[in-house]
Design a protein around this motif. Structure first.
Motif: not given
Length: 335
Positions: A35, A41, A44-45, A105, A112-113, A116-117
Motif C-alpha cells: 500500500f 487514492k 489504493r481503492d 476505510r 481515511e488516512h 490506510n495506516y
C-alpha cells in the motif's frame, strides 16, 4: 482390513489448511504491505477492491488449522501456544485491525488516512508475526515432561527475525503478482516492476533461511544432506529454480497469470521443505505426530466432520474465485 493412520491423516489435513491459508491470505496481506508504494487514492481503492470478494474467506483456513490443532493434537497445542503467545497475539490483533480498516476505510473521508495506516500496519505486522512464529517453531521448542520448559523471549532470535522479514518479502511478492494478474493500465505496470524486485528479494531470503536451517539442529542437517535423503530433498531447490525462471519469464513476457502461479509454487516448495525438516515431528525434535495426537476414537469422530467440511470450504472458495476471475473493472468495487 487395513487400519487408518488417523494421526498422520489429520497431520496432512492440518498441513493442507495451513498451506491454503499461507498462499491464499498471503497475497491479500501482500496487497496491504505494498500500500505505501501506491500513494494515489484511486490505486489504493482498486487494490482493495481486487481482494474484497475473497480476503475474509481466505482466513477460514487459519481457523481450521488452529482449531484442528487444538482438537486433534492437544499436546502440541498446549506446548506450542505457551512458547509463541507473544507473536501469535500480535498476529491476531494485527488481523483484527486490518479487518476493521477494510470496512471503515470506505465509510469515512476525514479519517481515511488513519484506516490506510491501520491496513498497512495490520498487514505488515501480521505477516512479520507469522514469519517469527514459523522461525521460532523451526528453531525448536524446549519441552520437558510434556510441557513447555522455555522462557518468555525464546521466540525472539536472529533466525526468527530473519524468517519474519522473509515472509513479509514473500507476501509482498504474492501481492505484487496478484495485482499484475487482476489489474490493468498504469497500476499493473508499476506492480510488475515491484514484482521483479520482490522476486529477487524473495529468492535471496529463501536462500538465507534455507542455508541457516540445516545448522539449527543435527536432525535437519541429516534430512537435507544425508544419503539417501539428499536424492529427494535436492529436488526442492531444483523446483525453486524452475519457479524463479517461470516467474521472471512471466513478468518480462507480460504473461499476467504465470507470475502469480509461479510465486505460489515458491511457497508450496518452501512448505514442502519445512515438511522434510519436520516429519514426523509436530513440535520439532521434541514431540512426534503420534505422541501429540488425541485418542483414535476422537480423531475418527472429527474426521467424519472434516470429510464434509473441507470439501465445502474448497467448493465455496473455488466458486468465489471463479465468479471474480479475470481482470477487475476499476470503476466497480467493494463500496
Amino acid at each position: 482390513m487395513m487400519e487408518l493412520d488417523l494421526p498422520l491423516i489429520w497431520a496432512g489435513i492440518i498441513a493442507f489448511a495451513v498451506l491454503a491459508y499461507v498462499i491464499l491470505d498471503g497475497f491479500d496481506l501482500g496487497v496491504g504491505i505494498l500500500f505505501p508504494l501506491f500513494p494515489e487514492k484511486h490505486d489504493r481503492d482498486v487494490m482493495m477492491n481486487s481482494i474484497a470478494p475473497v480476503w475474509d474467506g481466505n482466513e477460514t483456513w487459519l481457523v481450521l488449522g488452529g482449531g484442528g490443532l487444538l482438537a486433534v493434537f492437544p499436546l502440541a497445542y498446549a506446548t506450542i501456544l505457551p512458547a509463541l503467545y507473544a507473536p501469535i497475539i500480535v498476529m491476531l490483533l494485527a488481523l483484527i485491525f486490518r479487518g476493521v480498516a477494510f470496512e471503515y476505510r470506505w465509510r469515512t473521508k476525514r479519517a481515511e488516512h488513519l484506516w490506510n495506516y491501520s491496513f498497512i500496519g495490520g498487514s505488515t505486522l501480521a505477516a512479520f508475526a507469522q514469519g517469527i512464529t514459523l522461525g521460532a517453531l523451526v528453531q525448536g521448542i524446549e519441552v520437558e515432561n510434556r510441557a513447555y520448559a522455555g522462557g518468555w523471549w525464546d521466540w525472539l532470535t536472529p533466525f526468527s527475525l530473519l524468517t519474519g522479514v522473509a515472509l513479509v518479502v514473500g507476501y509482498a511478492l504474492l501481492g505484487a503478482t496478484w495485482l499484475v494478474m487482476k489489474t490493468s493500465g498504469r497500476l499493473a505496470i508499476k506492480a510488475r516492476r515491484i514484482a521483479l524486485r520482490m522476486t529477487v528479494a524473495t529468492i535471496v531470503m529463501m536462500g538465507l533461511v534455507s542455508l541457516w536451517t540445516p545448522f539449527l539442529d543435527r536432525l535437519y542437517l541429516e534430512r537435507w544432506f544425508g544419503f539417501p535423503n539428499i536424492l529427494y530433498s535436492g529436488l526442492v531447490p531444483v523446483g525453486v529454480a524452475g519457479c524463479f525462471y517461470l516467474l521472471l519469464r512471466g513478468l518480462l513476457k507480460r504473461r499476467d497469470v504465470l507470475p502469480f502461479l509461479s510465486a505460489l509454487g515458491l511457497f508450496v516448495l518452501g512448505f514442502i521443505g519445512i515438511g522434510i525438516s519436520f516429519f514426523p515431528y509436530i513440535v520439532p525434535t521434541s514431540v512426534t505426530i503420534h505422541e501429540a495426537a488425541a485418542p483414535d476414537s476422537s480423531l475418527m469422530f472429527l474426521l467424519v466432520g472434516a470429510v464434509f467440511l473441507v470439501p465445502m470450504i474448497l467448493a465455496y472458495t473455488a466458486y468465489a474465485y471463479w465468479v471474480f476471475r479475470g481482470k477487475m473493472n476499476p470503476d466497480e468495487g467493494y463500496h
